[in-house]
Design a protein around this motif. Structure first.
Motif, PDB file in Angstrom:
ATOM      1  N   ILE A   1       0.729  -1.265  -0.198  1.00 11.23           N
ATOM      2  CA  ILE A   1      -0.154   0.366   0.013  1.00 11.23           C
ATOM      3  C   ILE A   1       1.228   1.194   0.120  1.00 11.23           C
ATOM      4  CG2 ILE A   1      -1.579   1.550   1.238  1.00 11.23           C
ATOM      5  CD1 ILE A   1      -2.771  -1.289   2.296  1.00 11.23           C
ATOM      6  N   HIS A   2       2.351   1.051   0.964  1.00 13.54           N
ATOM      7  CA  HIS A   2       2.730   2.867   0.941  1.00 13.54           C
ATOM      8  C   HIS A   2       3.313   3.031  -0.323  1.00 13.54           C
ATOM      9  CE1 HIS A   2       3.180   2.736   5.283  1.00 13.54           C
ATOM     10  NE2 HIS A   2       2.145   2.613   5.189  1.00 13.54           N
ATOM     11  N   LYS A   3       3.781   1.931  -1.276  1.00 10.94           N
ATOM     12  CA  LYS A   3       4.673   2.120  -2.421  1.00 10.94           C
ATOM     13  C   LYS A   3       3.673   2.397  -3.779  1.00 10.94           C
ATOM     14  CE  LYS A   3       6.600  -2.067  -3.975  1.00 10.94           C
ATOM     15  NZ  LYS A   3       7.120  -3.625  -4.367  1.00 10.94           N
ATOM     16  N   LEU A   4       1.998   1.850  -3.423  1.00 10.19           N
ATOM     17  CA  LEU A   4       1.788   2.339  -4.553  1.00 10.19           C
ATOM     18  C   LEU A   4       1.228   4.314  -3.986  1.00 10.19           C
ATOM     19  CD1 LEU A   4      -1.125  -0.428  -4.729  1.00 10.19           C
ATOM     20  CD2 LEU A   4       0.271   0.602  -6.645  1.00 10.19           C
ATOM     21  N   LEU A   5       1.027   4.585  -2.459  1.00  9.37           N
ATOM     22  CA  LEU A   5       0.921   5.457  -2.129  1.00  9.37           C
ATOM     23  C   LEU A   5       2.098   6.114  -2.876  1.00  9.37           C
ATOM     24  CD1 LEU A   5      -0.862   4.832   1.288  1.00  9.37           C
ATOM     25  CD2 LEU A   5      -1.987   5.462  -0.783  1.00  9.37           C
ATOM     26  N   SER A   6       2.622   6.529  -2.823  1.00  9.90           N
ATOM     27  CA  SER A   6       4.348   6.908  -2.551  1.00  9.90           C
ATOM     28  C   SER A   6       4.399   7.718  -4.643  1.00  9.90           C
ATOM     29  CB  SER A   6       5.163   6.258  -2.772  1.00  9.90           C
ATOM     30  OG  SER A   6       5.720   4.776  -3.490  1.00  9.90           O
ATOM     31  N   ARG A   7       3.755   6.426  -5.198  1.00  9.91           N
ATOM     32  CA  ARG A   7       3.892   7.272  -6.737  1.00  9.91           C
ATOM     33  C   ARG A   7       2.372   7.943  -7.409  1.00  9.91           C
ATOM     34  NH1 ARG A   7       5.377   0.804  -7.987  1.00  9.91           N
ATOM     35  NH2 ARG A   7       6.763   0.211  -7.738  1.00  9.91           N
ATOM     36  N   ASN A   8       1.346   7.458  -6.323  1.00  9.35           N
ATOM     37  CA  ASN A   8       0.235   8.650  -6.536  1.00  9.35           C
ATOM     38  C   ASN A   8       0.812  10.031  -6.450  1.00  9.35           C
ATOM     39  OD1 ASN A   8      -2.217   9.437  -7.045  1.00  9.35           O
ATOM     40  ND2 ASN A   8      -3.146   7.540  -6.411  1.00  9.35           N
ATOM     41  N   LYS A   9       0.377  10.986  -7.650  1.00 10.15           N
ATOM     42  CA  LYS A   9       0.574  12.331  -7.585  1.00 10.15           C
ATOM     43  C   LYS A   9      -0.344  13.043  -7.170  1.00 10.15           C
ATOM     44  CE  LYS A   9       3.487  12.219 -11.706  1.00 10.15           C
ATOM     45  NZ  LYS A   9       3.571  13.218 -13.542  1.00 10.15           N
ATOM     46  N   ASP A  10      -2.242  12.290  -6.528  1.00  8.54           N
ATOM     47  CA  ASP A  10      -2.590  13.480  -6.219  1.00  8.54           C
ATOM     48  C   ASP A  10      -2.491  12.777  -4.704  1.00  8.54           C
ATOM     49  OD1 ASP A  10      -4.043  13.854  -8.727  1.00  8.54           O
ATOM     50  OD2 ASP A  10      -4.496  11.823  -8.700  1.00  8.54           O
ATOM     51  N   ILE A  11      -1.477  12.328  -4.121  1.00  8.19           N
ATOM     52  CA  ILE A  11      -1.594  12.211  -2.530  1.00  8.19           C
ATOM     53  C   ILE A  11      -0.907  13.286  -2.267  1.00  8.19           C
ATOM     54  CG2 ILE A  11      -1.047  10.665  -1.070  1.00  8.19           C
ATOM     55  CD1 ILE A  11      -2.964   9.687  -2.780  1.00  8.19           C
ATOM     56  N   LYS A  12      -1.384  14.179  -0.812  1.00  6.39           N
ATOM     57  CA  LYS A  12      -0.808  14.664  -0.362  1.00  6.39           C
ATOM     58  C   LYS A  12       0.653  14.089   0.807  1.00  6.39           C
ATOM     59  CE  LYS A  12      -3.100  17.855   1.071  1.00  6.39           C
ATOM     60  NZ  LYS A  12      -3.495  19.567   1.497  1.00  6.39           N
ATOM     61  N   PHE A  13      -0.125  13.424   1.388  1.00  6.17           N
ATOM     62  CA  PHE A  13       0.861  12.794   2.018  1.00  6.17           C
ATOM     63  C   PHE A  13       0.213  11.595   2.355  1.00  6.17           C
ATOM     64  CE2 PHE A  13      -0.628  15.730   5.539  1.00  6.17           C
ATOM     65  CZ  PHE A  13      -0.216  14.886   6.404  1.00  6.17           C
ATOM     66  N   PHE A  14       1.617  10.691   3.076  1.00  2.50           N
ATOM     67  CA  PHE A  14       0.077   9.410   3.866  1.00  2.50           C
ATOM     68  C   PHE A  14       1.065   8.768   5.557  1.00  2.50           C
ATOM     69  CE2 PHE A  14       2.780   7.404   0.935  1.00  2.50           C
ATOM     70  CZ  PHE A  14       3.616   6.350   1.826  1.00  2.50           C
ATOM     71  N   GLU A  15       0.830   8.484   6.710  1.00  2.00           N
ATOM     72  CA  GLU A  15       1.352   8.184   8.066  1.00  2.00           C
ATOM     73  C   GLU A  15       0.476   7.053   8.606  1.00  2.00           C
ATOM     74  OE1 GLU A  15       1.725  11.963  10.086  1.00  2.00           O
ATOM     75  OE2 GLU A  15      -0.548  12.200  10.661  1.00  2.00           O
ATOM     76  N   ASP A  16       0.983   6.260   9.107  1.00  4.09           N
ATOM     77  CA  ASP A  16       0.375   6.217   9.867  1.00  4.09           C
ATOM     78  C   ASP A  16      -0.953   6.721  10.744  1.00  4.09           C
ATOM     79  OD1 ASP A  16       2.281   4.244   9.801  1.00  4.09           O
ATOM     80  OD2 ASP A  16       3.400   3.805  11.649  1.00  4.09           O
ATOM     81  N   ALA A  17      -1.887   5.610  10.564  1.00  4.55           N
ATOM     82  CA  ALA A  17      -3.186   6.106  11.819  1.00  4.55           C
ATOM     83  C   ALA A  17      -2.741   6.349  13.057  1.00  4.55           C
ATOM     84  CB  ALA A  17      -4.254   5.881  11.563  1.00  4.55           C
ATOM     85  N   ARG A  18      -4.085   6.720  13.491  1.00  5.22           N
ATOM     86  CA  ARG A  18      -3.515   6.965  15.088  1.00  5.22           C
ATOM     87  C   ARG A  18      -3.252   6.018  16.573  1.00  5.22           C
ATOM     88  NH1 ARG A  18      -8.728   9.215  17.855  1.00  5.22           N
ATOM     89  NH2 ARG A  18      -9.517   7.426  16.618  1.00  5.22           N
ATOM     90  N   LYS A  19      -2.558   5.448  16.617  1.00  6.94           N
ATOM     91  CA  LYS A  19      -1.161   4.401  17.585  1.00  6.94           C
ATOM     92  C   LYS A  19      -2.633   4.102  18.752  1.00  6.94           C
ATOM     93  CE  LYS A  19       3.552   4.935  16.082  1.00  6.94           C
ATOM     94  NZ  LYS A  19       3.306   6.749  14.686  1.00  6.94           N
ATOM     95  N   GLU A  20      -3.245   5.082  19.276  1.00  4.64           N
ATOM     96  CA  GLU A  20      -3.704   4.477  20.191  1.00  4.64           C
ATOM     97  C   GLU A  20      -5.026   3.729  20.085  1.00  4.64           C
ATOM     98  OE1 GLU A  20      -4.764   8.639  19.470  1.00  4.64           O
ATOM     99  OE2 GLU A  20      -3.211   7.754  19.187  1.00  4.64           O
ATOM    100  N   LYS A  21      -5.083   3.916  18.870  1.00  2.00           N
ATOM    101  CA  LYS A  21      -6.269   3.077  18.123  1.00  2.00           C
ATOM    102  C   LYS A  21      -6.534   1.794  17.362  1.00  2.00           C
ATOM    103  CE  LYS A  21     -11.168   4.253  16.017  1.00  2.00           C
ATOM    104  NZ  LYS A  21     -12.171   4.518  15.246  1.00  2.00           N
ATOM    105  N   PHE A  22      -5.329   1.881  16.224  1.00  2.00           N
ATOM    106  CA  PHE A  22      -4.836   1.594  15.476  1.00  2.00           C
ATOM    107  C   PHE A  22      -3.008   0.318  15.728  1.00  2.00           C
ATOM    108  CE2 PHE A  22      -7.245   4.663  13.780  1.00  2.00           C
ATOM    109  CZ  PHE A  22      -8.479   3.892  13.305  1.00  2.00           C
ATOM    110  N   GLY A  23      -3.026   1.017  16.581  1.00  2.00           N
ATOM    111  CA  GLY A  23      -1.286   0.897  16.421  1.00  2.00           C
ATOM    112  C   GLY A  23      -0.364   1.197  15.892  1.00  2.00           C
ATOM    113  N   TYR A  24       0.384   0.485  14.746  1.00  2.67           N
ATOM    114  CA  TYR A  24       1.182   0.046  13.174  1.00  2.67           C
ATOM    115  C   TYR A  24       0.149  -0.428  12.509  1.00  2.67           C
ATOM    116  CZ  TYR A  24       5.172   1.494  16.528  1.00  2.67           C
ATOM    117  OH  TYR A  24       5.992   2.210  16.811  1.00  2.67           O
ATOM    118  N   GLY A  25      -1.300  -0.709  12.497  1.00  3.91           N
ATOM    119  CA  GLY A  25      -1.694  -1.745  11.923  1.00  3.91           C
ATOM    120  C   GLY A  25      -3.107  -0.835  10.816  1.00  3.91           C
ATOM    121  N   ALA A  26      -2.639   1.045  10.902  1.00  9.67           N
ATOM    122  CA  ALA A  26      -3.758   1.343   9.405  1.00  9.67           C
ATOM    123  C   ALA A  26      -3.326   2.699   9.123  1.00  9.67           C
ATOM    124  CB  ALA A  26      -4.607   1.639  10.848  1.00  9.67           C
TER     125      ALA A  26
END
Length: 365
Positions: A334-359
Motif C-alpha cells: 500500500i505504501h509503495k502504491l501511495l508513494s507513486r500517486n501524484k494525487d496524494i498529499k502525504f500518508f502516515e501511520d494512523a492514530r497508534k492509540e486506536k490502531f497501533g501500527y495496523g492502519a
C-alpha cells in the motif's frame, strides 16, 4: 469583440487584451497583461492589426530597439579599440535554420504566457484534417459554452480564454468537443468530448514547445484516445434504398435510439476502510481449497485501489486504510502504491492509540 482582441480605452491611452465577456455590455480587459479591470464595451475600441503597420512600432518596441542600439554602439575606453564579434558563419552563407520541434500528430490544448502572470488558451490542430470544435468551461458542475469554430489542418485557434496564475486554484475545468472532418474523405468520425481539469502536480511539468505555435506552452493532448470512425455500412444502406425506390419493400420507420441509462453516482468509501479479508469477503475464508496468500493479497490490493479512486473522485480530504500488522506485506504494498500517486498529499501511520501500527492515514489533494 472577441476574447483575445487587443483594445484601447477611449478615456485614456491604455491598451489591453479582452480576457472575458462578462455580459452584453461589459468586458474584462487585462491592462499591460498584468491586472484586469471591467470596462463597458462602449468605452473601448478594437485595435486593428493594420494599425501597427500604418503607424509604426509600439513605444515598447521602439524603446527596446533604442536600448539594443545603444548597447551596440557604446564607445570603447580611450586607447583601446572595439573588437568585432567573432564570425559564426562564412561570408555569403546563411546560418542554418533551427530544426522544427517534433511533436506527434494530435489535438492539443496549449496555455501560453502573455506575461509572467497571464496565460492565453489556444486549441492546436496538429493533424492533416479539418476540425470542428466547441469550447466551454465547467465551474462546480455549471457548464458555460463560450466558443465554437473550425480549424484547418496544422492550425491554431485564436485565444479562447485568459487566466491568471495567481487564480490557479479557481480555474474551471475545460470542456472541449472535437469532430475531425475531411472534405471528400471516406470516413466519418464520432464526436470526441474531453474534460480537462488542471492540477498543480501535473500542470507545471507539462511545459514544452507547442507545435504550430512554436512557443513554450503548458501542453495537454486532447486525443490520447482518437475519435472512432462511424460504421455506416454503405453497401447495406444503398441496397435498402434501392428496394424502397423500386417498391419491393415498404419503407421502414427510422429506428428510435434507446434512452441511455443514467450514469451511476460514485459512492464515497467509508472514512475508515477495513482491508481485512473477513471484512472484504467473508466467503473467501470458507473457500475450498483455501485461497493462496498471493490471491488474498491481490483481493486486498484491488479493494484498496477501488476505495482510493472513489475517495479521489468524490473529493474526500482523507481516508484511513486498516491493513493490520501481521508480517507487513500488505502495508508495504500500500505504501509503495501511495508513494507513486501524484494525487496524494502525504500518508502516515494512523492514530497508534486506536490502531497501533495496523492502519495508514492518507491525505488527498
Amino acid at each position: 469583440m472577441n476574447v483575445g482582441d487587443r483594445v484601447r480605452l477611449l478615456t485614456g491611452r491604455e491598451e489591453g487584451i479582452i480576457t472575458r465577456l462578462l455580459d452584453n455590455d461589459l468586458v474584462e480587459v487585462a491592462i499591460d497583461n498584468d491586472f484586469t479591470i471591467p470596462v463597458m464595451r462602449r468605452e473601448v475600441v478594437v485595435v486593428a492589426a493594420e494599425e501597427q503597420k500604418a503607424f509604426g512600432q509600439t513605444a515598447n518596441a521602439i524603446a527596446a530597439e533604442r536600448n539594443a542600439a545603444a548597447a551596440g554602439t557604446r564607445q570603447s575606453a580611450p586607447g583601446t579599440s572595439a573588437k568585432p564579434a567573432p564570425a559564426t558563419a562564412k561570408a555569403g552563407t546563411k546560418a542554418p535554420a533551427p530544426e522544427p520541434v517534433r511533436v506527434q500528430k494530435g489535438l492539443y490544448l496549449a496555455l501560453v504566457h502573455q506575461s509572467p502572470e497571464l496565460l492565453a488558451t489556444h486549441l492546436v490542430n496538429n493533424t492533416d484534417s479539418d476540425l470542428l470544435f466547441t469550447y466551454g468551461e465547467d465551474r462546480d458542475g455549471q457548464y458555460r459554452g463560450l466558443s465554437s469554430d473550425k480549424l484547418g489542418p496544422k492550425a491554431t485557434s485564436r485565444p479562447l480564454a485568459h487566466w491568471h496564475l495567481k487564480d490557479f486554484e479557481q480555474w474551471p475545468a475545460v470542456v472541449i468537443q472535437l469532430l475531425p472532418h475531411r472534405v471528400n474523405g471516406d470516413t466519418a468520425f464520432e464526436l470526441l468530448t474531453k474534460r480537462q481539469q488542471f492540477k498543480a502536480a501535473t500542470f507545471y511539468n507539462s511545459r514544452q514547445q507547442a507545435p504550430i505555435l512554436q512557443k513554450e506552452a503548458y501542453l495537454f493532448q486532447l486525443d490520447e484516445k482518437p475519435a472512432a470512425p462511424v460504421a455506416l455500412a454503405p453497401e447495406k444502406l444503398a441496397e435498402q434504398l434501392k428496394q424502397q425506390l423500386t417498391g419491393n419493400t415498404p419503407p421502414k420507420p427510422a429506428a428510435v435510439a434507446p434512452v441511455p441509462e443514467p450514469a451511476k453516482a460514485i459512492v464515497p468509501p467509508p472514512h475508515e476502510f477495513d482491508l481485512h479479508l473477513e471484512a472484504l469477503s467473508p466467503e473467501a475464508l470458507k473457500a475450498e481449497p483455501p485461497m493462496s496468500n498471493t490471491a488474498m493479497l491481490k483481493l486486498q490490493i484491488d479493494a484498496f485501489e477501488d476505495a482510493l479512486s472513489r475517495a479521489l473522485a468524490t473529493n474526500m480530504h482523507e481516508i484511513v486504510f486498516i491493513h493490520g500488522s501481521g508480517n507487513g506485506t500488505l502495508r508495504k504494498e500500500i505504501h509503495k502504491l501511495l508513494s507513486r500517486n501524484k494525487d496524494i498529499k502525504f500518508f502516515e501511520d494512523a492514530r497508534k492509540e486506536k490502531f497501533g501500527y495496523g492502519a495508514t492515514l492518507v491525505r488527498l489533494k
